[in-house]
Motif scaffolding. Sequence first.
Motif, PDB file in Angstrom:
ATOM      1  N   MET A  95      41.675  44.673  44.464  1.00  0.00           N
ATOM      2  CA  MET A  95      40.684  44.843  46.244  1.00  0.00           C
ATOM      3  C   MET A  95      38.270  45.019  45.565  1.00  0.00           C
ATOM      4  O   MET A  95      38.229  43.811  46.039  1.00  0.00           O
ATOM      5  N   ALA A  96      38.510  45.471  44.497  1.00  0.00           N
ATOM      6  CA  ALA A  96      37.627  45.804  43.977  1.00  0.00           C
ATOM      7  C   ALA A  96      37.079  44.562  43.425  1.00  0.00           C
ATOM      8  O   ALA A  96      35.847  44.250  44.060  1.00  0.00           O
ATOM      9  N   TYR A 142      45.967  48.732  42.559  1.00  0.00           N
ATOM     10  CA  TYR A 142      45.238  48.345  44.063  1.00  0.00           C
ATOM     11  C   TYR A 142      43.411  48.332  44.051  1.00  0.00           C
ATOM     12  O   TYR A 142      43.258  46.711  44.324  1.00  0.00           O
ATOM     13  N   TRP A 143      43.463  49.239  43.789  1.00  0.00           N
ATOM     14  CA  TRP A 143      42.053  49.301  43.823  1.00  0.00           C
ATOM     15  C   TRP A 143      40.833  48.190  43.216  1.00  0.00           C
ATOM     16  O   TRP A 143      39.636  47.887  43.588  1.00  0.00           O
ATOM     17  N   VAL A 144      42.062  47.635  42.652  1.00  0.00           N
ATOM     18  CA  VAL A 144      41.304  47.294  40.886  1.00  0.00           C
ATOM     19  C   VAL A 144      41.377  45.932  41.649  1.00  0.00           C
ATOM     20  O   VAL A 144      40.064  44.783  41.711  1.00  0.00           O
TER      21      VAL A 144
END
Length: 336
Positions: free
Chosen positions: A226-227, A222-224
Motif C-alpha cells: 500500500m505504501a 501488505y503495508w509495504v
Amino acid sequence: MTALQISFSVVVLLVALSLAFDFMNGFHDAANSIATIVSTGVLKPYQAVVWAAFFNFLALFFFELRVAATVGKGIVDPAVVDHVVIFGAVLGALVWNIVTWWIGIPSSSSHALIGGLIGATIAKAGSGSLLAAGIVKVALFIVISPLLGFVLGSALMLGVSWLFFRSTPRSTDRWFRRLQLLSSALYSLGHGSNDAQKTMGIIWLLLIAAGMSSTHETHPPYWVIMACYLAIGLGTLFGGWRIVKTMGQKITKLKPVGGFCAEAGGALTLFVASGFGIPVSTTHTITGAIVGVGSSQKFSAVRWGLAGSIVWAWVLTIPASALMAAIGWWIGSKFL
C-alpha cells in the motif's frame, strides 16, 4: 551485523528513504505518463497528473507482485544484503534521479535502483553475490522494451491510419481525443504495476535482512504494498515537469491519434513485462513507442539526434548509479 542487530529506528529510516525514492520515481516519471496527453492538448497538465496518479495507485488491484519478487530475491543474493547495502542502493538511485531530473534527461528510475542495488552489493561482498539470471533478464529488456514499444507503437499507428483512411482529420482527431483518455489510463496502470513494485522489492530485502520477513514468503507485507503504490501515485501527482517537453514534443510532434498509439503500445509492453515479473524502464518503453509512432508517419519526423542522446543516458544509468551506490555504501558503513 546480523538481522537481529538492525535496530528498529534504522529500519524505519531506510523504509522512509525507500519511499522517498518511490515518490521521486513517480515525480521523475510523471512526464512519461502525461507527456503525450498534455502535448496533444487532450488534458491540461494538472488534469493529466491527477488522472495518471489515480491509475498508478489503481494498479494495486490488477497485478500480481512478480516484479517485486524479482527485485527482492532475483537480482542479488538476499543473504548478503544488510541495512548498509539498502542505504547505498537507494541513495545512489536517488542521487542519479535528481541529477537527471534537474538537467531534463528522461533516464530510468528502474535501472537506477537496480544499478544501485548491484553497486552497493559489489562494494560489500563482491560480484559473486550477484544473481546472473536476474541481471541478464533486466539487461536484455533494456533493449527489448523500447524495441517492443517501437514495434507496437508503429504497428498501431499504421493500423489506425488504414482504418481511418477515409475519415476527415477533424473527425479522427475528435475520436482519438476521447480514446487517448483510455490509452493514458492504461499506460499509467502499467507504470504503477512495474515501477512501484521495484521499491517494494527493496523494502522487502530490508525486512528480510532485519528478520521481519522471510525469503519463503511470496509477497512483501501488505503495508509495504500500500505504501509503495501510494508514494508513486503522490510523486506522479506532483509531477516532473522538466521532462514533459522532451518526451512530448522534442522527439517528434504528436497529435491525439499518435498519442493514443504511443500510450497503447507502451501500456501493452508494460503489461507483458509485469506479467512475467521483469522490471523494465517505463521511460525506455514510452520513448520507443513515441519514436515508433513518429517514424511510421515519416522517418524524418523523429529527431534522431535527441533520441540518441536519450539512449546514451540509458546506457550510463546502471553504471553511474552503481558507482554512486558504492560511495553511498561506504558512507553508510561509517555512519550507520
